[in-house]
Design an enzyme around this catalytic site. Structure first.
Site, PDB file in Angstrom:
ATOM      1  N   ARG A 182     -14.113 -28.236 -12.901  1.00 47.78           N
ATOM      2  CA  ARG A 182     -12.832 -28.758 -13.390  1.00 47.78           C
ATOM      3  C   ARG A 182     -11.712 -28.380 -12.435  1.00 47.78           C
ATOM      4  O   ARG A 182     -10.819 -29.191 -12.162  1.00 47.78           O
ATOM      5  CB  ARG A 182     -12.528 -28.227 -14.798  1.00 47.78           C
ATOM      6  CG  ARG A 182     -13.428 -28.797 -15.880  1.00 47.78           C
ATOM      7  CD  ARG A 182     -12.955 -28.376 -17.264  1.00 47.78           C
ATOM      8  NE  ARG A 182     -11.677 -28.979 -17.599  1.00 47.78           N
ATOM      9  CZ  ARG A 182     -10.880 -28.548 -18.573  1.00 47.78           C
ATOM     10  NH1 ARG A 182     -11.225 -27.479 -19.298  1.00 47.78           N
ATOM     11  NH2 ARG A 182      -9.748 -29.157 -18.829  1.00 47.78           N
ATOM     12  N   CYS A 241      -5.073 -22.276 -17.495  1.00 47.94           N
ATOM     13  CA  CYS A 241      -6.383 -22.898 -17.738  1.00 47.94           C
ATOM     14  C   CYS A 241      -6.114 -24.352 -18.073  1.00 47.94           C
ATOM     15  O   CYS A 241      -5.234 -24.979 -17.478  1.00 47.94           O
ATOM     16  CB  CYS A 241      -7.137 -22.159 -18.839  1.00 47.94           C
ATOM     17  SG  CYS A 241      -6.226 -22.045 -20.398  1.00 47.94           S
TER      18      CYS A 241
END
Length: 283
Positions: A182, A241
């Protein structure tokens, strides 16, 4: 002495004095799965803490997926859960602490230090043969004898504007807790734009864990984080995040390693990409 980072199953079972337990189990793909799992069995006396409803405020067109709750609303929830000024709180989940760490960080943000995450979570509790309770606890268990007192620590949270400024500051380090793929932008299951903030480095929250899902020993966590920080002071480190949840896992790991003081970019990637002016990097 209160527990302020991690607690193991044996220490929780032997805990002297009252404590409030928060069951933070959640599934980003199936938001009701956590409450269903709670009803099917939880640590006796635990209250359910829903990531979307209790530990976040509703998302807006400009925010990330899990904005921070209003401090007053969060304090009201904690009071209803039985948390007073001196209450020991234990948060747990079944996802290696990735959701429980959010509750841990929120309590500390409001100035409550007596909070720890159960190492190994509900799986470790069950594996130890500890008792399990079903359904909701009786209403009489809820409600603190005194209201939860907010001693907000606003300096622990940074905005997107703060992050933009920090990118040009060699003293600062931006750390992204998402999985490597990611971060690189090769896979993005949750957000409409893939990639990362230019200049950020990657430290997936899973790097804080042993293969069995427990946290690494404190000395190993310290070694790994000092290697990642490479001379950056913990207080100059910014954690992010996807939506400000698993970044708290990295902050918990740093605190457990004796490296407290990191800041949270609460909006994280899902907020960053809301503004097309903000730069995006891949690879």
């Amino acid at each position: 002495m209160p527990f302020t980072t991690l607690i193991d199953v044996d220490s929780l079972r032997a805990l002297a004095g009252p404590a409030v337990l928060l069951d933070c189990r959640f599934d980003l793909s199936y938001p009701e799965a956590g409450r269903r799992a709670y009803a099917e069995g939880h640590i006796p006396g635990a209250r359910y803490a829903d990531l979307n409803r209790d530990l976040s405020s509703p998302a807006t067109p400009a925010s990330g997926r899990h904005p921070l709750p209003a401090p007053e609303a969060l304090a009201a929830y904690f009071t209803a859960a039985g948390i007073g000024g001196q209450t020991q709180v234990i948060a747990y989940d079944d996802a290696n602490g990735s959701f429980a760490a959010r509750a841990w960080w929120l309590l500390r943000w409001l100035g409550h230090d007596a909070v720890a995450v159960l190492d190994g979570g509900f799986k470790a509790w069950v594996a130890a043969g500890a008792p399990v309770e079903f359904g909701e606890p009786p209403p009489a268990r809820g409600g603190a004898k005194e209201p939860f007192t907010v001693r907000l620590r606003p300096e622990t949270v940074l905005t997107a504007h703060d992050v933009l400024r920090a990118l040009d500051d060699p003293r600062r380090l931006l750390v992204d807790a998402r999985a490597a793929e990611r971060f690189a932008g090769t896979v993005e299951p949750l957000d409409p734009i893939a990639g990362h903030v230019p200049g950020a480095v990657n430290h997936p929250f899973t790097a804080n864990l042993r293969e069995d899902g427990h946290f690494l020993p404190a000395d190993e966590l310290r070694r790994r984080w000092l290697d990642r920080l490479r001379g950056t002071e913990p207080s100059e480190t910014i954690l992010m995040c996807g939506s400000g949840v698993t970044a708290c896992h990295d902050l918990l790991a740093m605190a457990s390693a004796g490296l407290p003081g990191g800041k949270l970019y609460a909006g994280s990637w899902s907020e960053w990409i809301r503004d097309p002016v903000r730069p995006v990097a891949r690879g």
